[in-house]
Design an enzyme around this catalytic site. Sequence first.
Site, short mmCIF file in Angstrom:
data_model
loop_
_atom_site.label_atom_id
_atom_site.label_comp_id
_atom_site.label_asym_id
_atom_site.label_seq_id
_atom_site.Cartn_x
_atom_site.Cartn_y
_atom_site.Cartn_z
N GLY A 298 0.83 -1.20 0.00
CA GLY A 298 0.00 0.00 0.00
C GLY A 298 0.85 1.24 0.00
N GLY B 183 0.58 5.67 0.90
CA GLY B 183 -0.19 6.81 1.39
C GLY B 183 0.68 8.05 1.45
N GLY B 184 0.18 9.08 2.13
CA GLY B 184 0.93 10.31 2.22
C GLY B 184 2.21 10.15 3.01
N GLY C 70 4.16 7.39 3.05
CA GLY C 70 5.14 6.58 2.34
C GLY C 70 4.52 5.29 1.85
N VAL D 107 4.26 0.77 2.17
CA VAL D 107 4.42 -0.44 2.98
C VAL D 107 4.73 -1.61 2.05
CG1 VAL D 107 3.32 -2.02 4.59
CG2 VAL D 107 2.85 0.42 4.75
N LYS E 106 7.37 -0.51 6.84
CA LYS E 106 6.83 0.82 6.57
C LYS E 106 8.00 1.75 6.26
CE LYS E 106 3.73 4.28 8.59
NZ LYS E 106 2.89 4.63 9.77
N ASP F 202 -7.46 8.36 12.66
CA ASP F 202 -7.55 8.11 11.21
C ASP F 202 -8.26 6.77 10.97
OD1 ASP F 202 -7.28 8.60 8.54
OD2 ASP F 202 -5.17 8.02 8.41
#
Length: 566
Positions: free
Chosen positions: A406, A408-409, A411, A413, A427, A525
């Site tokens: 995955g 995201g903002g 970084g 994974v 991560k 979140d």
Amino acid sequence: MILKLCVPGLMILFLLCSVATAMDQSAADSKPGCRDKCGNVSVPYPFGIDKSSCAENQYLFLNCSQSDGHGPEKLWFYNIPVLNISVLEGLMVVSLFTAYDCYNQSGANVNETSFSIGLGQGPYMFSDTLNMFTAIGCDTSGYVGKNEGTYGAACITSCDEMVSLADNSSCSGSGCCQTSIPQGLKSLYILSSSMNNHRNVSDFNPCGYAFLADKRTFKASDWQLSGLPDGNASDAVIEWVVETKSCEKAGMNTSSYACRNNTNCNYSKNGQGYRCSCKDGFTGNPYLLPGCQDIDECADRQRYPCKGKCKNTPGNYTCSCPLGMRGDGKTGCQGFGIATIASVTGGTISLVIIGVLLYIVLRKLRKDKNFRENGGMVLKHQRVRIFGEAELAKATENYNDHKKLGEGGFGCVYKGVLPDNTQLAVKKFKGVDRAQMNEEFQHEIGMVLQVNHKNVVKLLGLCLQTKVPLLVYEFISNGTLFHHIHDKKSQVLRTWTDRLRVAAETALALEYLHSLANPPMIHGDVKTVNILLDEDGTAKMADFGASVLISPGQTDIATKIQGTFG
């Protein structure tokens, strides 16, 4: 196309036998199931015979037949005998009739013909660069013009005694004269005439001739001044294109575009249309599928010299000199002296060794510096595993894209597998500076180390040797809740029991974080992409990057939450 002989009081069709010349065999081939020869003349595609499907279009379909019903077959372009077709040059050599006029000693005309020919609306025209209009005789005026009368040219030849026409004759006017024809000519009218009816020269030159000649093969010695007409014919050159369109316009229609793979489209200099040719380093028929084929230059050292190790490449080749020699290999290789070779080799080895040692030392210093600046001296005493940079790089195949779980903002994974087959999720942060990273990293480490719940993803360890620290979590194999909600094929949430269980387990994780952890923390979140499911379908809350610790009496929590509030 029009082809006529003009004889006083009579119009007849002209059929003339021809002797075929050899063609460039490098491009002589045809479509599968189609003949590639008519008699001894090769018929390369885009031309074709027998069936219209054997040609690229109707204008390139030729006739192969016996001129009189007997003897060998001959190739005809309408009623013109074809001697040769060149795909590489876009040329067709044909045999054209010769116009002539003959007289007796009293000056009476005893035999006379003129010649008229038209190439029609097809993609053909007479070559202005390879043809020369020629007249032979000692009292002869040759005329050439368009059938429509919009163009005309003439040359005059005279002599008062027998002239021996040699092959190297310049045809400057004594027994022979020549003049050029204009570009783009698609029809011809040729006439031979005399100013004095050969009265003064009839004893050694009774006839005059006018014709179009291929200047590459024209021999003046073939035309004797004392000769009489006897099936005289001359070679002439016709230029052809595959289609009367520009390359740009033709290329817009892929179904009719004639140029195949590895070819160039060439617009003819006379503005008539386009032809195809193989790219440099390729060979074959540019009109036939699959197109031009790569030349293996290494298999032909005579044409493609190489004094060293030859390697074929698409459209070209490389040539490297053997070890201990220098040069480009194609023009030659020069040897080094033994002392020079030893010196260069020894120096090179020394530099390589020094470079490798320096790289190892600098890399270790860099890792040690990163370890200290990332708080390693404190964290190594915590109950958390410290991973090495090389260990995680190997586990994730150097963070290969196909290992990405995955993004995201914060970084990405990545999935990793250790030598003992332990699966993990790494991560890797991005897009943040060092100071910000240390603050966020320490914030997340501080929270995650306090978390111990079956419905919360566990931290397995971390890596401090990189400039930006890496977090290593347990690998949750069944993906995100978001995936199973929106994937109609998923069976994980097939019953209400499973759905309620997942909801309850998520609630237990949030209850633990918000109320039971010490100090408690708001996730900040919560969304379906941050809820993972393991192989048993158990819910696992993940991603604490936006969590906020709750201090006693704190009232400004809402202003600190960074994720999806509410």
